[in-house]
Structure formats: C-alpha cells, structure tokens
Design a protein around this motif. Structure first.
Motif, PDB file in Angstrom:
ATOM      1  N   LEU A 167       0.815  -1.212   0.000  1.00  0.00           N
ATOM      2  CA  LEU A 167       0.000   0.000   0.000  1.00  0.00           C
ATOM      3  C   LEU A 167       0.852   1.265   0.000  1.00  0.00           C
ATOM      4  CD1 LEU A 167      -2.861  -0.931   2.494  1.00  0.00           C
ATOM      5  CD2 LEU A 167      -3.029  -0.669   0.006  1.00  0.00           C
ATOM      6  N   GLY A 168       2.160   1.083  -0.027  1.00  0.00           N
ATOM      7  CA  GLY A 168       3.039   2.228   0.003  1.00  0.00           C
ATOM      8  C   GLY A 168       3.299   2.766   1.395  1.00  0.00           C
ATOM      9  N   ARG A 169       2.877   2.032   2.413  1.00  0.00           N
ATOM     10  CA  ARG A 169       3.133   2.472   3.789  1.00  0.00           C
ATOM     11  C   ARG A 169       4.621   2.292   4.093  1.00  0.00           C
ATOM     12  NH1 ARG A 169      -1.382  -0.979   7.023  1.00  0.00           N
ATOM     13  NH2 ARG A 169      -0.198  -2.622   5.951  1.00  0.00           N
ATOM     14  N   LYS A 170       5.284   3.382   4.401  1.00  0.00           N
ATOM     15  CA  LYS A 170       6.712   3.323   4.704  1.00  0.00           C
ATOM     16  C   LYS A 170       6.908   3.019   6.194  1.00  0.00           C
ATOM     17  CE  LYS A 170       8.035   6.499   1.032  1.00  0.00           C
ATOM     18  NZ  LYS A 170       8.566   5.414   0.191  1.00  0.00           N
ATOM     19  N   GLY A 171       7.970   2.320   6.475  1.00  0.00           N
ATOM     20  CA  GLY A 171       8.229   1.963   7.865  1.00  0.00           C
ATOM     21  C   GLY A 171       9.664   1.543   8.072  1.00  0.00           C
ATOM     22  N   LEU A 172       9.902   0.912   9.182  1.00  0.00           N
ATOM     23  CA  LEU A 172      11.218   0.375   9.505  1.00  0.00           C
ATOM     24  C   LEU A 172      11.409  -0.921   8.726  1.00  0.00           C
ATOM     25  CD1 LEU A 172      10.945   0.909  13.359  1.00  0.00           C
ATOM     26  CD2 LEU A 172      12.110   2.399  11.713  1.00  0.00           C
ATOM     27  N   GLY A 173      12.523  -1.021   8.034  1.00  0.00           N
ATOM     28  CA  GLY A 173      12.716  -2.163   7.154  1.00  0.00           C
ATOM     29  C   GLY A 173      13.830  -3.086   7.598  1.00  0.00           C
ATOM     30  N   ILE A 174      13.590  -4.382   7.399  1.00  0.00           N
ATOM     31  CA  ILE A 174      14.594  -5.425   7.586  1.00  0.00           C
ATOM     32  C   ILE A 174      14.675  -6.199   6.276  1.00  0.00           C
ATOM     33  CG2 ILE A 174      15.118  -7.607   8.747  1.00  0.00           C
ATOM     34  CD1 ILE A 174      15.689  -5.231  10.507  1.00  0.00           C
ATOM     35  N   ALA A 175      15.881  -6.408   5.766  1.00  0.00           N
ATOM     36  CA  ALA A 175      16.018  -7.017   4.447  1.00  0.00           C
ATOM     37  C   ALA A 175      17.136  -8.038   4.420  1.00  0.00           C
ATOM     38  CB  ALA A 175      16.290  -5.939   3.398  1.00  0.00           C
ATOM     39  N   ARG A 176      17.076  -8.873   3.400  1.00  0.00           N
ATOM     40  CA  ARG A 176      18.183  -9.769   3.097  1.00  0.00           C
ATOM     41  C   ARG A 176      18.225 -10.006   1.597  1.00  0.00           C
ATOM     42  NH1 ARG A 176      20.552 -14.435   2.087  1.00  0.00           N
ATOM     43  NH2 ARG A 176      22.475 -14.852   3.280  1.00  0.00           N
ATOM     44  N   ILE A 177      19.422  -9.910   1.016  1.00  0.00           N
ATOM     45  CA  ILE A 177      19.616 -10.156  -0.409  1.00  0.00           C
ATOM     46  C   ILE A 177      20.106 -11.575  -0.611  1.00  0.00           C
ATOM     47  CG2 ILE A 177      20.954  -9.534  -2.460  1.00  0.00           C
ATOM     48  CD1 ILE A 177      21.085  -6.695  -1.411  1.00  0.00           C
ATOM     49  N   ASP A 178      19.438 -12.299  -1.488  1.00  0.00           N
ATOM     50  CA  ASP A 178      19.920 -13.619  -1.899  1.00  0.00           C
ATOM     51  C   ASP A 178      20.795 -13.404  -3.123  1.00  0.00           C
ATOM     52  OD1 ASP A 178      20.342 -16.194  -2.716  1.00  0.00           O
ATOM     53  OD2 ASP A 178      18.296 -16.857  -2.350  1.00  0.00           O
ATOM     54  N   LYS A 179      22.099 -13.493  -2.939  1.00  0.00           N
ATOM     55  CA  LYS A 179      23.035 -13.203  -4.024  1.00  0.00           C
ATOM     56  C   LYS A 179      23.030 -14.290  -5.088  1.00  0.00           C
ATOM     57  CE  LYS A 179      26.019 -10.381  -1.089  1.00  0.00           C
ATOM     58  NZ  LYS A 179      27.368 -10.197  -0.505  1.00  0.00           N
ATOM     59  N   LYS A 180      22.517 -15.454  -4.752  1.00  0.00           N
ATOM     60  CA  LYS A 180      22.459 -16.520  -5.750  1.00  0.00           C
ATOM     61  C   LYS A 180      21.511 -16.171  -6.880  1.00  0.00           C
ATOM     62  CE  LYS A 180      23.662 -21.064  -3.964  1.00  0.00           C
ATOM     63  NZ  LYS A 180      23.139 -22.426  -3.694  1.00  0.00           N
ATOM     64  N   ASN A 181      20.357 -15.602  -6.546  1.00  0.00           N
ATOM     65  CA  ASN A 181      19.374 -15.331  -7.585  1.00  0.00           C
ATOM     66  C   ASN A 181      19.068 -13.856  -7.770  1.00  0.00           C
ATOM     67  OD1 ASN A 181      17.353 -14.705  -5.520  1.00  0.00           O
ATOM     68  ND2 ASN A 181      17.236 -16.918  -5.192  1.00  0.00           N
TER      69      ASN A 181
END
Length: 347
Positions: free
Chosen positions: A275-289
């Motif tokens: 919905l475009g609600r911005k917030g605190l983000g936690i992420a992880r990149i899968d470098k394989k794909n």
C-alpha cells in the motif's frame, strides 16, 4: 560445534561468530537469477496442470501469495519439485550463503531486538482448536509467463486456516479478489495435514523453542531448501512467512531475535509495503538469484506491516528494482468458522 555464523549474538561466551570469521569465505555458485525464476515459473505451471487434473489437491500453505503463485498455489509445493530436502540437523551454511560480520549485522540486530521486545509485550489471545485464524492482506504479484515480469493490480487476499491441533483434511479456505478456493489436505496427507510450517496453528507455534539460538537451530534443521537459493535466505524467508500468523507473543519475540542472527540481514531504510506504507525495514539479499526480500514494520509500535520482493540486478525478467511481489497486512485475528469475518465487518 554449531557451524552457523552467529556474529550478532550479544553473549560474550558465544564465540561461534569469531570462529566463523576465521574460516574461508564460502564459495559463490553465482547461479543466474533468470535460471532461478525460470525454474520456479516451470514449477508453478506444473502445479497449475496438476490442479486442473485433480482440483481437490492443494499446495502447502506456508508461503505468502507471490508472483509465482496465483491464489490456488500458495506455496512452492516442496513435494513436487526435485532438489528440495529437509536439512535434518545439518546446520552448515550452503555454498554461496552470506557470512555477515559484526559490523554489518549490528544495526539490523538492534532494530530486531526492539521489534522483539514490542512483540513480546503484546497480549496473548485465547485460541480454541475449533477456530480459524483469519488474515486479510492487499497483495500485488508479477506474472512471469510471458518471459517478463508483468506486475498485476493490487487486490484483496484473505486466508482462513484451521486451528485444530489434529491432522485435518480441510485446512480452510482462501478468497482472492472474490474467488474462493477450499484448502484440502496436502498431496500425500491421506490422514489429513498436521500442524507445522505448512499449517502453522497457534498451538504448534506455541511448541517452538523460545530461546533464539534453539529456535534458529530448529529452523535451519527443518526449513525446506533448494540448490538455487541460499540456505540463510531460505531460513529468513521461512521466518517471514510466519510473521502474519496469530501467534504467542513469546514466539514472535523469539522469531525476531532468531532473525537477527541470520547472516546477511540488514536494515532497509526505504522499505514500504504493497500500500506504500513506509516503515522500519529489515532485508536480506539472496546473491544466488539476485532477489531482495524486505519486511516492513510500523515506525512507532513496531507492528508487522507487510513485505516486498524485488530484483537486485538486471535479468531477462526485468531490470534491477523490478517488483516481484508485495503485501500489506490489514488484519490477523481469529474467527469461529471459515468464511466468517471478524465481528462488525462485512465481506
């Protein structure tokens, strides 16, 4: 010795992270993201054909509705794809897995600990085995059937899931954009589908370890894994697939602290939900794909808002930044029967 990297752990007696940093970096398989997405696309077509032939069969439930899963195929259907295995206690990271350091894990770990503390303070619901959990989301997915990622419109998605602690032959139902799909037992579950990752009931979630290290060991041992995805990413996504469940506060708190220990987890300052609600983000990149998965949390009360998944590099399916799927959680509660809405709401 636990061979999983654990550099985010604050306990001084835990030297696993230091030992891991002394080891050589794992090899990078560098699997092209287009191959990863191509295999998933083929798999979902296979699932669609199976469902057309045997409409009573349902795919496992634990994954969110994504670009590769229209409403009737909620999950990757681990039982029909070659190469998926349960890791049965082997906790060594797969080749190509990330090896986070104390420096790049610290900010995300601190944020996840704050989210954990907030989750642990929430009230615990009273859940009966004859009830159903109810989740309502707004979701957006990309269709890959044309060879390009074509993002569809935002639409409604609702899930009712049985809380019966015993194996069930009718798990619940899904309503997506008004279309209803009944969820029967998974393929091969002739006696009914038991509670677990594929049917995460409140009672099953209550049975999980609440010590973050023990919980993470359990997740690494039991999370399904494929050769085209980093093992750390599989665990990260498995945790993410549980975040919109009705669960005990202590389990939620433990999940976030366990996530803080997954190598490669970072903050995502620009994260937003479907919905475009911005917030605190936690992420992880899968470098394989070449895919990044982000979780979004309310900036004040730390409630889970939703997720997004995007490409991190140019591929035949789209340029870096192309949206693959996203969700915005609107409701997660309990009702007395499948199809019923929470009190005071209309369908």
């Amino acid at each position: 010795m636990n061979s999983r990297t654990n550099s985010a752990s604050p306990e001084p007696s835990d030297d696993r992270g230091e030992i891991a940093r002394l080891l050589p970096a794992p090899a990078d398989w560098n699997l092209p993201p287009e191959q990863y997405l191509h295999h998933k696309d083929l798999l979902m077509r296979h699932i669609d054909r199976d469902q057309a032939a045997t409409p009573a069969r349902q795919a496992p439930l634990w994954l969110r509705p994504t670009l590769l899963a229209p409403v009737t195929a909620l999950a990757v259907a681990a039982i029909v794809t070659a190469g998926i295995t349960l890791n049965d206690g082997d906790r060594a990271p797969a080749a190509g897995a990330s090896s986070g350091t104390a420096a790049d894990m610290q900010p995300a770990s601190a944020l996840l600990h704050r989210i954990s503390d907030a989750a642990g303070r929430r009230d615990a619901p009273t859940v009966r085995g004859d009830q159903f959990s109810y989740v309502m989301k707004k979701v957006r997915e990309a269709d890959l059937s044309s060879g390009k990622a074509v993002v569809g419109p935002l639409h409604d998605y609702e899930l009712w899931l049985s809380q019966n602690p015993e194996p069930v032959k009718t798990q619940g139902m899904i309503r997506s954009d008004g279309e209803i799909t009944r969820l029967n037992a998974e393929l091969g579950d002739t006696a009914g589908t038991p509670a677990g990752f594929s049917r995460p009931t409140y009672e099953w979630l209550s049975s999980l370890p609440t010590d973050p290290d023990e919980l993470l060991d359990y997740l690494y041992a039991k999370t399904s894994q494929t050769d085209d995805r980093e093992r750390d990413q599989a665990v990260f996504e498995q945790i993410g697939d549980l975040l919109d469940c009705v669960m005990p506060p202590r389990t939620a708190a433990a999940l976030y602290r366990a996530a803080a220990k997954v190598p490669g987890v970072t903050e995502a300052p620009q994260a937003s939900d479907a919905l475009g609600r911005k917030g605190l983000g936690i992420a992880r990149i899968d470098k394989k794909n070449g895919v990044v998965t982000e979780w979004v949390f309310h900036p004040e009360n730390f409630a889970y808002l939703g997720h997004s998944t995007r490409l991190t590099k140019d591929t035949p399916y789209g340029e870096a930044g192309t949206l693959l799927d996203s969700s915005a959680l609107l409701k997660s509660t309990l009702v007395d029967k499948a199809g019923q809405l929470p009190d005071g709401e209309k369908g």
